[in-house]
Design a protein around this motif. Structure first.
Motif, PDB file in Angstrom:
ATOM      1  N   ILE A 194      46.542  10.926 -18.721  1.00  0.00           N
ATOM      2  CA  ILE A 194      46.983  11.730 -17.423  1.00  0.00           C
ATOM      3  C   ILE A 194      47.455  10.761 -16.582  1.00  0.00           C
ATOM      4  O   ILE A 194      46.895   9.711 -16.043  1.00  0.00           O
ATOM      5  CB  ILE A 194      45.775  12.293 -16.770  1.00  0.00           C
ATOM      6  N   LYS A 195      48.897  10.936 -16.272  1.00  0.00           N
ATOM      7  CA  LYS A 195      49.435  10.010 -15.119  1.00  0.00           C
ATOM      8  C   LYS A 195      49.765  10.727 -13.879  1.00  0.00           C
ATOM      9  O   LYS A 195      49.992  12.136 -13.965  1.00  0.00           O
ATOM     10  CB  LYS A 195      50.683   9.472 -15.737  1.00  0.00           C
ATOM     11  N   GLU A 204      50.700   5.560  -7.497  1.00  0.00           N
ATOM     12  CA  GLU A 204      52.006   5.815  -7.212  1.00  0.00           C
ATOM     13  C   GLU A 204      52.377   6.845  -8.368  1.00  0.00           C
ATOM     14  O   GLU A 204      51.828   6.959  -9.373  1.00  0.00           O
ATOM     15  CB  GLU A 204      52.731   4.338  -7.516  1.00  0.00           C
ATOM     16  N   LYS A 205      53.712   7.309  -8.372  1.00  0.00           N
ATOM     17  CA  LYS A 205      54.322   8.214  -9.337  1.00  0.00           C
ATOM     18  C   LYS A 205      54.074   7.477 -10.622  1.00  0.00           C
ATOM     19  O   LYS A 205      54.562   6.279 -10.928  1.00  0.00           O
ATOM     20  CB  LYS A 205      55.670   8.705  -9.083  1.00  0.00           C
ATOM     21  N   GLY A 206      53.692   8.019 -11.795  1.00  0.00           N
ATOM     22  CA  GLY A 206      53.416   7.615 -13.215  1.00  0.00           C
ATOM     23  C   GLY A 206      52.343   6.697 -13.367  1.00  0.00           C
ATOM     24  O   GLY A 206      52.345   5.965 -14.782  1.00  0.00           O
ATOM     25  N   GLN A 207      51.520   6.411 -12.431  1.00  0.00           N
ATOM     26  CA  GLN A 207      50.445   5.499 -12.779  1.00  0.00           C
ATOM     27  C   GLN A 207      49.357   6.265 -13.425  1.00  0.00           C
ATOM     28  O   GLN A 207      49.121   7.416 -13.234  1.00  0.00           O
ATOM     29  CB  GLN A 207      49.740   5.001 -11.005  1.00  0.00           C
ATOM     30  N   LEU A 208      49.057   5.590 -14.300  1.00  0.00           N
ATOM     31  CA  LEU A 208      47.787   5.903 -15.183  1.00  0.00           C
ATOM     32  C   LEU A 208      46.582   6.303 -14.561  1.00  0.00           C
ATOM     33  O   LEU A 208      46.013   5.477 -13.599  1.00  0.00           O
ATOM     34  CB  LEU A 208      47.331   4.859 -16.151  1.00  0.00           C
ATOM     35  N   LEU A 209      46.022   7.576 -14.709  1.00  0.00           N
ATOM     36  CA  LEU A 209      44.724   7.915 -13.901  1.00  0.00           C
ATOM     37  C   LEU A 209      43.526   8.235 -15.042  1.00  0.00           C
ATOM     38  O   LEU A 209      42.722   7.316 -14.854  1.00  0.00           O
ATOM     39  CB  LEU A 209      45.176   9.245 -13.434  1.00  0.00           C
TER      40      LEU A 209
END
Length: 161
Positions: free
Chosen positions: A95-96, A152-157
């Motif tokens: 999930i990003k 940030e947008k696209g960061q791995l969660l």
């Protein structure tokens, strides 16, 4: 034009039914998943044991015998005839963040088993809370953020095993 359905029972027998065939059944719903059915003056006790509406597969108990039933409408049959695998989806392993934001809540931990639609975390973005639900059944492999982190947008969660 009548809609035609193809029923596959226990992956062994197939039956073609149309709307007029269904009208010949005399059924009474006794409870949410239980029915009394008369067909050709013969009584049947029917229970829907489980159902998966997205794949159109059901487990049905008729007079103490359990059957696995798959239902295909005309479009489903055409897709199969064309060799296209309906419902084939890419397995989500991570999930990003879809946008920049702030992690407000994390509802899972590493190693935890989750089911589809279980709440994973809440991301605040543009003054709105966005709840992330599990896209599949699985086990949490890693959590790359902590409560209060800016992302940030696209960061791995979150990553799945």
């Amino acid at each position: 034009m009548h809609t035609t359905y193809k029923l596959s029972v226990n992956q062994e027998n197939t039956f073609d039914l149309n709307e007029s065939d269904l009208l010949l059944l005399d059924e009474i719903q006794l409870s949410k998943n239980n029915f009394h059915v008369l067909k050709d003056n013969k009584p049947y006790s029917v229970e829907v044991v489980s159902s998966d509406f997205s794949s159109k597969k059901y487990k049905v108990k008729v007079n103490d015998s359990v059957y696995e039933v798959a239902i295909a409408n005309e479009l489903d049959q055409l897709i199969t005839a064309m060799g296209i695998e309906k419902g084939r989806v890419k397995v989500v392993n991570a999930i990003k963040a879809p946008m920049p934001g702030l992690i407000l809540e994390i509802n899972v931990s590493v190693g935890q088993e989750v089911k589809i639609n279980d709440p994973l975390l809440i991301l605040e973005a543009m003054k709105m809370e966005n709840s992330f639900l599990s896209p599949r059944d699985g086990i949490i492999k890693s959590i790359a953020v902590e409560k209060g982190n800016a992302v940030e947008k696209g960061q791995l969660l979150i990553e799945f095993e």
